[in-house]
Design a protein around this motif. Structure first.
Motif, short mmCIF file in Angstrom:
data_model
loop_
_atom_site.label_atom_id
_atom_site.label_comp_id
_atom_site.label_asym_id
_atom_site.label_seq_id
_atom_site.Cartn_x
_atom_site.Cartn_y
_atom_site.Cartn_z
N UNK A 274 -2.35 -5.74 -2.45
CA UNK A 274 -2.11 -5.22 -0.94
C UNK A 274 -2.72 -3.74 -0.90
N UNK A 275 -3.55 -3.50 0.06
CA UNK A 275 -4.06 -2.21 0.17
C UNK A 275 -2.56 -1.37 0.90
N UNK A 276 -2.02 -0.35 0.21
CA UNK A 276 -0.93 0.13 0.44
C UNK A 276 -0.99 1.49 0.67
N UNK A 277 -1.68 1.97 1.95
CA UNK A 277 -2.06 3.22 2.22
C UNK A 277 -1.70 3.60 3.76
N UNK A 278 -1.94 5.01 4.17
CA UNK A 278 -1.69 5.35 5.40
C UNK A 278 -3.24 5.46 6.28
N UNK A 279 -4.34 5.04 5.32
CA UNK A 279 -5.60 5.15 5.94
C UNK A 279 -5.92 3.79 6.28
N UNK A 280 -5.73 3.73 7.76
CA UNK A 280 -5.98 2.53 8.15
C UNK A 280 -7.54 2.46 9.09
N UNK A 281 -8.28 3.39 8.89
CA UNK A 281 -9.47 3.49 9.46
C UNK A 281 -10.39 2.07 9.07
N UNK A 282 -11.56 1.86 9.79
CA UNK A 282 -12.41 0.85 9.63
C UNK A 282 -12.99 0.90 8.41
N UNK A 283 -13.37 1.97 7.97
CA UNK A 283 -14.36 2.26 6.68
C UNK A 283 -13.25 1.73 5.63
N UNK A 284 -11.88 2.38 5.45
CA UNK A 284 -11.14 2.18 4.49
C UNK A 284 -10.67 0.60 4.42
N UNK A 285 -10.41 0.12 5.57
CA UNK A 285 -10.23 -1.27 5.53
C UNK A 285 -11.12 -2.13 5.02
N UNK A 286 -12.27 -2.13 5.65
CA UNK A 286 -13.54 -2.96 5.11
C UNK A 286 -13.75 -2.61 3.54
N UNK A 287 -13.65 -1.43 3.17
CA UNK A 287 -13.87 -1.21 1.82
C UNK A 287 -12.90 -2.18 0.72
N UNK A 288 -11.69 -2.17 1.35
CA UNK A 288 -10.49 -2.57 0.53
C UNK A 288 -10.64 -4.16 0.73
N UNK A 289 -11.06 -4.63 1.94
CA UNK A 289 -11.36 -6.21 1.65
C UNK A 289 -12.38 -6.61 1.26
N UNK B 186 -3.73 -5.53 4.15
CA UNK B 186 -3.32 -4.25 4.25
C UNK B 186 -1.71 -4.09 4.68
N UNK B 187 -1.08 -3.05 4.11
CA UNK B 187 0.24 -2.71 4.40
C UNK B 187 0.42 -1.10 4.51
N UNK B 188 1.09 -0.77 5.68
CA UNK B 188 1.25 0.48 6.23
C UNK B 188 2.12 1.21 5.32
N UNK B 189 2.07 2.32 4.62
CA UNK B 189 3.00 3.07 3.76
C UNK B 189 4.22 3.49 4.74
N UNK B 190 4.06 3.57 6.04
CA UNK B 190 5.05 4.20 7.01
C UNK B 190 5.89 2.93 7.61
N UNK B 191 5.59 1.82 7.04
CA UNK B 191 6.34 0.59 7.53
C UNK B 191 7.83 0.68 7.24
N UNK B 192 8.68 0.04 8.11
CA UNK B 192 9.97 -0.11 8.05
C UNK B 192 10.35 -0.64 6.78
N UNK B 193 11.48 -0.19 6.08
CA UNK B 193 11.81 -1.05 4.79
C UNK B 193 11.92 -2.67 4.90
N UNK B 194 12.53 -2.99 5.96
CA UNK B 194 12.59 -4.27 6.27
C UNK B 194 11.32 -5.03 6.29
N UNK B 195 10.32 -4.46 7.02
CA UNK B 195 9.27 -5.18 7.24
C UNK B 195 8.29 -5.02 5.75
N UNK B 196 8.69 -4.06 4.92
CA UNK B 196 7.80 -4.00 3.65
C UNK B 196 8.50 -5.10 2.83
#
Length: 452
Positions: free
Chosen positions: A80-95, A102-112
């Protein structure tokens, strides 16, 4: 079930906080502070990671570059790409590199935690293999292993306790049980815990010996005793002197030789073919059979006096179909043996266990060992999956329950199997209780009832 998670991030504070959160609900967490370290960990790890959480912006290597390298080592690895960078370029590179999502680092603990639990469940379904290192070795299982057996069932545990109890005696012991249930292993365990462990353990399969040569094999012969006897031969009884002799398939012993065996049991003396004198032997005799010797006595094919001499102490092995809990540790052990012998690394997906546990196993452990070896040797990939198994495993094995008692037993077995699987998959007992929609004390009741 213990899930292994690899966290990759150059932010130490985030690493520690995420690790504490995951560890608090039972995950086994490994940390890497950058790409090169993560790649090294994956390359040298003996066990797979259920999931890797990968940061994107890190010194030396971007997360997407690390994912690419990891996928070369473990093509099926979930990341899982675990990052704050959700730009199209970063997400495209990861996928493009092979990230699962993709999983946002700022996600609530329950969501994580929910997302990680879902990914681990997918790992169980698609990627987890039967591995001896995943087996929880408790006191019962350790006791069984130290006795010389493989398994975790209560039935096998009780057999091992009985072995330890009667092993010190020198009394003749009879082992009963179907073919392939490990009667020779029981005999070896009796020898191991007897007062003769440093002396020889000698085994002979009566059914595999030619009736004409069996007398000589057991009692020996002297030179010139018969045509072809060009030198003296020591028999199994002399070889086992001061030790243990295991007579497998005693029910196949010819009637005329049963008299000689009876004399050994009574007098502790043997007479080799062609010898003029008897020879004393100090041998602990263990016999085994899958036949009904009592019926053979009634039919006149087995001596009644020998029958009672053999049945001094008795142990009985249990068919594999009646102890499905032993199948997983047996498959894991046989897999290790086959891989070591053939110098490759292959395994069975856990989805195979469902079919292995419901199959009837007419050949018992011997058939299971053969099945494991055949599938691993013929595998077209490193993992044998459910759909790769022989067609025999997909055929119904048991008749539909008809009586109320049969229905109750069937439902009990279904409940036990289902709860056991949920416990394996859930990161904690609280999560397992939630999935089953029962209170935690209700789950604890079933755990104690079935010794899960």
């Amino acid at each position: 079930m213990n899930y292994r998670i690899l966290l990759v991030d150059d932010d130490r504070e985030n690493l520690d906080a995420t690790k504490d959160l995951l560890a608090s609900v039972g995950y086994d967490v490994t940390l890497a502070s950058g790409g090169p370290e993560a790649i090294k960990i994956v390359r040298h790890s003996k066990k797979d990671f259920s999931l890797i959480l990968m940061d994107y912006h890190m010194p030396k290597m971007l997360g997407s570059e690390v994912i690419q390298e990891i996928k070369k080592i473990k093509p099926t690895q979930q990341v899982l790409a675990f990052t704050l960078d959700d730009t199209k370029e970063a997400m495209r590179a990861n996928f493009l590199a092979g990230a699962t999502d993709f999983l946002d680092k700022n996600s609530d603990n329950d969501i994580l935690l929910a997302e990680i639990a879902n990914r681990c469940a997918k790992y169980d379904q698609l990627y987890r293999t039967i591995d001896s290192e995943d087996l929880p070795v408790d006191e019962k299982m350790q006791f069984i292993q130290e006795t010389g057996m493989i398994g975790s069932s209560d039935i096998l545990h009780q057999l091992c306790k009985d072995i330890r109890k009667i092993a010190p005696a020198s009394a003749t012991t009879m082992i009963l049980g179907e073919s392939g249930t490990g009667k020779e292993l029981v005999a070896k365990a009796l020898h191991k815990f007897s007062g003769r462990p440093k002396d020889r353990f000698v085994a002979i399969n009566i059914a595999a010996e030619s009736p004409q040569l069996l007398d000589s094999s057991l009692f020996g012969h002297r030179k010139g005793a018969f045509t072809g006897a060009t030198e003296n031969q020591v028999g199994k009884f002399e070889l086992a002197d001061k030790g243990t002799l295991f007579l497998d398939e005693i029910g196949d012993m010819p009637y005329e030789l049963q008299v000689k065996l009876l004399r050994v049991l009574q007098e502790r003396e043997i007479t080799p073919i062609g010898a003029n004198k008897t020879r004393s032997v100090d041998v602990r005799i263990i016999a085994a059979t899958h036949k009904d010797l009592k019926k053979m006595v009634e039919a006149g094919t087995f001596r009644e006096d020998l029958y009672y001499r053999l049945f001094n102490l008795t142990l009985e092995t249990t068919p594999l179909r009646d102890r499905p809990e032993d199948i997983e540790p047996l498959v894991a052990q046989f897999t290790n043996e086959v891989c070591e012998r053939n110098h490759f690394n292959r395994s069975f997906n856990r989805s195979c266990l469902e079919l292995f546990r419901t199959y009837h196993w007419p050949g018992n452990v011997r058939e299971l060992r053969s099945t494991v070896e055949r599938h691993l040797l013929c595998a077209e990939s490193s993992v044998v999956r459910k759909e790769d198994l022989d067609s025999i495993f997909f055929k119904p094995q048991h008749a539909k329950p008809i009586t109320l008692d049969e229905i109750d037993a069937h439902l009990e077995a279904l409940k036990k199997s289902h709860i056991s699987e949920i416990l394996r998959a859930a990161p904690s007992r609280a999560e397992a209780a939630r999935k089953l929609n029962i209170a935690q004390n209700g789950l604890q009741y079933f755990i104690k009832k079935w010794n899960l």
